[in-house]
Design a protein around this motif. Structure first.
Motif, PDB file in Angstrom:
ATOM      1  N   GLY A 352       0.819  -1.195   0.000  1.00 22.95           N
ATOM      2  CA  GLY A 352       0.000   0.000   0.000  1.00 22.95           C
ATOM      3  C   GLY A 352       0.851   1.243   0.000  1.00 22.95           C
ATOM      4  N   GLY A 353       0.378   2.278  -0.666  1.00 22.10           N
ATOM      5  CA  GLY A 353       1.058   3.558  -0.648  1.00 22.10           C
ATOM      6  C   GLY A 353       0.076   4.680  -0.868  1.00 22.10           C
ATOM      7  N   ASP A 354       0.114   5.683  -0.032  1.00 17.63           N
ATOM      8  CA  ASP A 354      -0.729   6.866  -0.134  1.00 17.63           C
ATOM      9  C   ASP A 354       0.044   8.018   0.487  1.00 17.63           C
ATOM     10  N   PRO A 355      -0.459   9.242   0.392  1.00 15.28           N
ATOM     11  CA  PRO A 355       0.262  10.342   1.033  1.00 15.28           C
ATOM     12  C   PRO A 355       0.566  10.045   2.496  1.00 15.28           C
ATOM     13  N   GLY A 356       1.846   9.976   2.815  1.00 16.72           N
ATOM     14  CA  GLY A 356       2.263   9.767   4.197  1.00 16.72           C
ATOM     15  C   GLY A 356       2.376   8.338   4.658  1.00 16.72           C
ATOM     16  N   ILE A 357       2.190   7.369   3.779  1.00 21.86           N
ATOM     17  CA  ILE A 357       2.271   5.977   4.224  1.00 21.86           C
ATOM     18  C   ILE A 357       2.924   5.080   3.182  1.00 21.86           C
ATOM     19  N   VAL A 358       3.570   4.030   3.674  1.00 21.45           N
ATOM     20  CA  VAL A 358       3.944   2.861   2.882  1.00 21.45           C
ATOM     21  C   VAL A 358       3.646   1.650   3.759  1.00 21.45           C
ATOM     22  N   THR A 359       3.033   0.621   3.184  1.00 20.54           N
ATOM     23  CA  THR A 359       2.684  -0.573   3.957  1.00 20.54           C
ATOM     24  C   THR A 359       2.917  -1.835   3.138  1.00 20.54           C
ATOM     25  N   TYR A 360       3.328  -2.896   3.811  1.00 20.60           N
ATOM     26  CA  TYR A 360       3.418  -4.234   3.220  1.00 20.60           C
ATOM     27  C   TYR A 360       2.701  -5.219   4.142  1.00 20.60           C
ATOM     28  N   MET A 361       2.026  -6.193   3.536  1.00 23.96           N
ATOM     29  CA  MET A 361       1.478  -7.348   4.255  1.00 23.96           C
ATOM     30  C   MET A 361       1.593  -8.561   3.332  1.00 23.96           C
ATOM     31  N   TYR A 362       2.524  -9.456   3.637  1.00 20.54           N
ATOM     32  CA  TYR A 362       2.761 -10.634   2.806  1.00 20.54           C
ATOM     33  C   TYR A 362       3.063 -11.842   3.689  1.00 20.54           C
ATOM     34  N   PHE A 363       2.796 -13.032   3.112  1.00 20.90           N
ATOM     35  CA  PHE A 363       3.192 -14.263   3.806  1.00 20.90           C
ATOM     36  C   PHE A 363       3.757 -15.266   2.816  1.00 20.90           C
ATOM     37  N   ASN A 364       4.611 -16.142   3.341  1.00 25.54           N
ATOM     38  CA  ASN A 364       5.213 -17.213   2.561  1.00 25.54           C
ATOM     39  C   ASN A 364       4.388 -18.472   2.784  1.00 25.54           C
ATOM     40  N   PRO A 365       3.677 -18.984   1.769  1.00 24.27           N
ATOM     41  CA  PRO A 365       2.813 -20.146   1.964  1.00 24.27           C
ATOM     42  C   PRO A 365       3.570 -21.445   2.204  1.00 24.27           C
ATOM     43  N   GLU A 366       4.877 -21.439   1.951  1.00 21.11           N
ATOM     44  CA  GLU A 366       5.668 -22.641   2.195  1.00 21.11           C
ATOM     45  C   GLU A 366       6.146 -22.708   3.643  1.00 21.11           C
ATOM     46  N   THR A 367       6.548 -21.567   4.181  1.00 26.16           N
ATOM     47  CA  THR A 367       7.026 -21.553   5.570  1.00 26.16           C
ATOM     48  C   THR A 367       5.922 -21.177   6.554  1.00 26.16           C
ATOM     49  N   ASN A 368       4.801 -20.651   6.020  1.00 21.98           N
ATOM     50  CA  ASN A 368       3.708 -20.154   6.864  1.00 21.98           C
ATOM     51  C   ASN A 368       4.195 -19.102   7.858  1.00 21.98           C
ATOM     52  N   ILE A 369       4.998 -18.190   7.344  1.00 20.21           N
ATOM     53  CA  ILE A 369       5.432 -17.015   8.082  1.00 20.21           C
ATOM     54  C   ILE A 369       4.902 -15.784   7.350  1.00 20.21           C
ATOM     55  N   GLY A 370       4.302 -14.884   8.098  1.00 21.36           N
ATOM     56  CA  GLY A 370       3.785 -13.651   7.516  1.00 21.36           C
ATOM     57  C   GLY A 370       4.397 -12.436   8.171  1.00 21.36           C
ATOM     58  N   LYS A 371       4.471 -11.321   7.412  1.00 21.48           N
ATOM     59  CA  LYS A 371       5.096 -10.111   7.918  1.00 21.48           C
ATOM     60  C   LYS A 371       4.268  -8.884   7.519  1.00 21.48           C
ATOM     61  N   ILE A 372       4.240  -7.913   8.413  1.00 26.82           N
ATOM     62  CA  ILE A 372       3.547  -6.645   8.180  1.00 26.82           C
ATOM     63  C   ILE A 372       4.496  -5.507   8.545  1.00 26.82           C
ATOM     64  N   VAL A 373       4.521  -4.465   7.711  1.00 22.36           N
ATOM     65  CA  VAL A 373       5.226  -3.229   8.053  1.00 22.36           C
ATOM     66  C   VAL A 373       4.327  -2.051   7.714  1.00 22.36           C
ATOM     67  N   PHE A 374       4.131  -1.145   8.669  1.00 21.23           N
ATOM     68  CA  PHE A 374       3.458   0.140   8.449  1.00 21.23           C
ATOM     69  C   PHE A 374       4.470   1.249   8.726  1.00 21.23           C
ATOM     70  N   GLU A 375       4.432   2.322   7.946  1.00 20.49           N
ATOM     71  CA  GLU A 375       5.207   3.517   8.281  1.00 20.49           C
ATOM     72  C   GLU A 375       4.394   4.755   7.942  1.00 20.49           C
ATOM     73  N   ASN A 376       4.726   5.889   8.586  1.00 22.59           N
ATOM     74  CA  ASN A 376       3.866   7.076   8.541  1.00 22.59           C
ATOM     75  C   ASN A 376       4.510   8.305   7.899  1.00 22.59           C
ATOM     76  N   THR A 377       5.441   8.090   6.962  1.00 23.91           N
ATOM     77  CA  THR A 377       6.191   9.203   6.372  1.00 23.91           C
ATOM     78  C   THR A 377       6.120   9.131   4.849  1.00 23.91           C
ATOM     79  N   ASP A 378       5.861  10.264   4.201  1.00 22.92           N
ATOM     80  CA  ASP A 378       5.669  10.299   2.757  1.00 22.92           C
ATOM     81  C   ASP A 378       6.966   9.983   2.009  1.00 22.92           C
ATOM     82  N   PHE A 379       6.835   9.258   0.902  1.00 20.32           N
ATOM     83  CA  PHE A 379       8.007   8.839   0.141  1.00 20.32           C
ATOM     84  C   PHE A 379       8.210   9.632  -1.141  1.00 20.32           C
ATOM     85  N   GLU A 380       7.270  10.512  -1.498  1.00 18.20           N
ATOM     86  CA  GLU A 380       7.368  11.217  -2.775  1.00 18.20           C
ATOM     87  C   GLU A 380       8.506  12.244  -2.781  1.00 18.20           C
ATOM     88  N   GLU A 381       8.656  12.983  -1.688  1.00 16.11           N
ATOM     89  CA  GLU A 381       9.667  14.039  -1.653  1.00 16.11           C
ATOM     90  C   GLU A 381      11.049  13.521  -1.286  1.00 16.11           C
TER      91      GLU A 381
END
Length: 403
Positions: A352-381
């Motif tokens: 995900g990406g919008d003004p002021g954020i970048v986010t990931y939510m993914y999992f590995n179906p082979e290892t059954n490990i999932g990870k999430i990252v949220f951040e609150n700072t814009d990446f455009e500038e």
């Protein structure tokens, strides 16, 4: 905006103790590896330029690791914690996918139905008027609907009066321009819509080519509302949020504890003005890494045949690769799409990406490990934000693989 992110490119801790936290097992930091991870992420936080972020690592049994770093509000000295809330961008679209399949289970629609079956206005690609646009095409970004310049009209200020340290993005609209999702969509893609231009649809026919579209995703949501007779907020609360006890999440400030919501930043001295989306289903879901962990664990269980909010047939459809090689652009022949579900080198999930954020939510179906990252700072500038974000994700990858 969101589509810019598309080009960006633990069966562990067995000696750790466990305790119950809101019904989800959470690993207590009783292991040197967790401490080492915290030190590394804290180091990234202190280097900047990300003001605040949180990460979560989960497996099928529960949350393995969940920590926050930096600040949700610098002026008021509020730390960014696992309970800090923010909008999560296009990860929101995965809830549209779940909702489509739940509505199909309830007999309200079929994925291969024409979207016009449910809409109060007609949507056609005038360059290919004989080819109907289906719900499946909307869900796999093959509908030929494009995000024209009018997509920016969906970003609306909550308050026109800005503080000295707040900045409005150039495409943010005044608060009084806010309209209903249905009215907006009719203007943009309705057959006689005032904003329906040559740029609203691709030259190719529906179903023939992948092209990421936020407007198409929102149109799928309107179809769900019309097919089920329920608002999307009500439908997702009943069929996703309540069953998973995601009690802190929602689609607007009225759904959440706003005291827990992070401010969004240009940099440490400048805030992004508070905004909302008319097309809120495509990117406006508000959650925390702690609450979204419940959802990610459910997705992983669904892939493993143990999910509860959809049946096994629906989960199989959700995670099935929907696209053929001819539908994929040359630059993305190794990618694919489920029902609003991204297949990438990061795993199954969404970014995900919008003004002021970048986010990931993914999992590995082979290892059954999932990870999430949220951040609150814009990446455009400041592209250093993306570099720092990538370092966070790489650190989680290393943490997973080495353990």
């Amino acid at each position: 905006m969101k589509k810019l992110l598309l080009i960006l490119a633990l069966a562990m801790l067995t000696s750790a103790c466990k305790h119950q936290s809101n019904g989800i097992k959470t690993e207590v930091s009783n292991n040197p590896a967790q401490d080492a991870l915290t030190l590394k992420l804290d180091s990234i936080s202190k280097q900047g330029p990300i003001i605040g972020f949180s990460v979560a690592v989960v497996n099928l049994d529960g949350v393995i690791y969940n920590e926050g770093f930096g600040y949700a509000d610098i002026v008021n000295n509020k730390k960014y914690t696992p309970q800090t809330l923010q909008n999560i961008g296009s990860i929101s679209k995965t809830l549209i996918g779940i909702s489509l399949l739940k509505a199909q289970e309830l007999g309200k629609l079929e994925l291969d139905d024409a979207v016009n079956t449910f809409l109060p206005f007609k949507v056609i690609n005038k360059k290919h008027p004989e080819t109907p646009i289906t719900l499946r095409q909307l869900a796999t970004h093959t509908s030929s609907i494009l995000d024209s310049d009018y997509y920016g009209m969906s970003y609306v200020l909550i308050d026109n009066e800005l503080a000295p340290n707040e900045r409005s993005m150039e495409y943010f609209q005044a608060a009084e321009t806010k309209t209903s999702m249905e009215e907006y969509l009719e203007k943009v893609v309705g057959e006689h819509g005032v904003w329906n231009t040559d740029e609203s649809f691709a030259d190719y026919a529906p179903g023939t080519m992948y092209e990421y579209s936020n407007i198409a995703a929102t149109l799928a949501t309107l179809a769900i509302e019309k097919a089920t007779g329920s608002s999307f907020k009500e439908f997702t609360k009943k069929h996703i949020l309540d069953p998973l006890e995601m009690n802190s999440s929602g689609w607007s400030n009225s759904d959440i504890d706003i005291s827990q919501r992070s401010r969004l930043f240009i940099n440490k001295d400048t805030l992004i003005a508070k905004y909302e989306l008319i097309t809120y289903p495509d990117g406006g879901f508000i959650s925390s890494t702690a609450d979204l962990s419940r959802y990610l664990i459910e997705l992983m269980k669904g892939k493993a045949g143990k999910g509860t909010i959809l049946n096994q047939v629906s989960y199989k459809e959700l995670f099935a690769k929907q696209l053929t090689k001819t539908q994929l652009p040359e630059r993305a022949q190794d990618a694919n799409s489920g029902i609003f579900m991204d297949f990438s080198k990061r795993g199954l999930g969404h970014s995900g990406g919008d003004p002021g954020i970048v986010t990931y939510m993914y999992f590995n179906p082979e290892t059954n490990i999932g990870k999430i990252v949220f951040e609150n700072t814009d990446f455009e500038e400041d592209r250093a934000v993306i570099n720092s974000f990538k370092e966070i994700w790489k650190t989680l990858d290393l943490f997973e693989s080495t353990l």
